[in-house]
Scaffold this motif. Structure first.
Motif, short mmCIF file in Angstrom:
data_model
loop_
_atom_site.label_atom_id
_atom_site.label_comp_id
_atom_site.label_asym_id
_atom_site.label_seq_id
_atom_site.Cartn_x
_atom_site.Cartn_y
_atom_site.Cartn_z
N VAL A 34 -79.77 -1.58 -1.21
CA VAL A 34 -79.21 -1.36 0.12
C VAL A 34 -77.69 -1.50 0.08
CG1 VAL A 34 -79.03 -2.35 2.43
CG2 VAL A 34 -81.26 -2.04 1.39
N THR A 39 -80.23 -5.63 11.89
CA THR A 39 -78.91 -5.23 12.37
C THR A 39 -78.48 -5.94 13.65
OG1 THR A 39 -79.85 -3.38 13.64
CG2 THR A 39 -79.18 -2.94 11.35
N TYR A 85 -82.09 -9.29 4.25
CA TYR A 85 -81.48 -7.99 4.54
C TYR A 85 -80.36 -8.14 5.57
CZ TYR A 85 -84.76 -4.74 2.20
OH TYR A 85 -85.47 -4.01 1.28
N ARG A 86 -80.61 -8.98 6.58
CA ARG A 86 -79.62 -9.17 7.64
C ARG A 86 -78.32 -9.74 7.07
NH1 ARG A 86 -81.99 -13.13 11.10
NH2 ARG A 86 -83.39 -11.45 11.72
N THR A 96 -76.02 2.35 7.83
CA THR A 96 -76.89 1.21 7.52
C THR A 96 -78.31 1.44 8.02
OG1 THR A 96 -75.03 -0.34 7.59
CG2 THR A 96 -77.23 -1.27 7.89
N THR A 129 -76.60 -6.97 4.83
CA THR A 129 -75.99 -5.88 5.59
C THR A 129 -74.78 -6.35 6.37
OG1 THR A 129 -77.59 -6.23 7.40
CG2 THR A 129 -78.11 -4.54 5.76
N VAL A 142 -74.95 1.39 1.11
CA VAL A 142 -74.08 1.20 2.27
C VAL A 142 -72.61 1.22 1.85
CG1 VAL A 142 -73.39 -0.42 4.08
CG2 VAL A 142 -75.81 -0.02 3.62
N CYS A 162 -72.02 -6.41 3.88
CA CYS A 162 -71.59 -5.05 3.59
C CYS A 162 -70.75 -4.48 4.72
CB CYS A 162 -72.81 -4.16 3.35
SG CYS A 162 -73.71 -4.53 1.84
N THR A 163 -71.19 -4.70 5.95
CA THR A 163 -70.44 -4.20 7.10
C THR A 163 -69.04 -4.81 7.15
OG1 THR A 163 -72.47 -3.86 8.37
CG2 THR A 163 -70.42 -4.07 9.61
N LEU A 187 -81.68 1.89 5.60
CA LEU A 187 -82.82 0.99 5.73
C LEU A 187 -84.10 1.76 6.07
CD1 LEU A 187 -81.15 -1.96 7.66
CD2 LEU A 187 -81.89 -1.96 5.27
#
Length: 212
Positions: free
Chosen positions: A64, A186, A104-105, A167, A108, A68, A111-112, A171
């Motif tokens: 992931v 997210t 995952y949260r 994103t 991500t 991303v 990454c964001t 996913l």
């Protein structure tokens, strides 16, 4: 002789006869433990239990991150930061969602933050990521070049999506997660997630029209 006591441990007898054994019970390895047990142990400070959890999920999390961010080195950095953050916050995990969703949260979000900070514009990698099955077929050089060009175009198209759409699309389309789980990851409502994925699909279809 009444109340005679026998010193030393009881002798081990044949299995199944209910005779206790002098040998201690084997402690199962962490790899054999279920995820709930590992989480509880990690929350009690067992670093090895958390490392086993990380080992089980790191390939999917890295996949992931690299999709991303569009860069394997950045993805490795984001994943390492996310794992450190997860270890520090493991005590806050309450099990309302799956542990994988919680991880995952965190990934991500990392990454964001990196996308916003660096404003990267490089295309996404064109490989199939960790664990992808090998293709035993041998395409012609012309077909191989065409596939490479198409994948590069798709990578550029995905990289050009707004980060929230990218994103959600990654996913859903690459990881196969459900809308509800993506919503939990997210922090966006399920309706918003569906809208992001719908817009991402439309944008990608438009940008890839020349390849259809």
């Amino acid at each position: 002789m009444a109340n005679a006591q026998v010193s030393g441990p009881p002798a081990a007898g044949p299995p199944g006869l209910g005779v206790p054994s002098a040998r201690p019970a084997r402690v199962p390895s962490r790899a054999a433990l279920d995820e709930t047990t590992l989480v509880v142990r990690a929350q009690d400070g067992d670093v090895g239990a958390f490392e086993e959890l990380a080992r089980r999920h790191q390939n999917a999390l890295f996949r992931v991150a690299v999709r991303v961010l569009g860069d394997a080195t950045d993805a490795e950095d984001a994943l390492q930061d996310a794992l450190v953050d997860a270890w520090r916050r493991i005590g806050t995990f309450r099990g309302e969602a799956a542990f994988s969703t919680w991880m995952y949260r965190i990934v991500t979000h990392r990454c964001t933050a990196l996308v916003r900070r660096r404003r990267r514009t490089e295309p996404l990698p064109t490989d199939d990521g960790p664990g992808a099955p090998a293709d035993d077929r041998s395409p012609t050089p012309e077909r191989a070049a065409e596939v490479d060009a198409e994948m590069a175009a798709l990578s550029r198209a995905v990289a050009s999506l707004p980060e929230d759409q990218r994103t959600a699309w990654v996913l859903r389309e690459l990881e196969g997660l459900g809308y509800s789980e993506i919503s939990q990851i997210t922090g966006a409502g399920e309706t918003a997630v569906r809208g992001r994925i719908h817009r991402a699909r439309g944008a990608l279809a438009e940008r890839m029209r020349a390849w259809r």
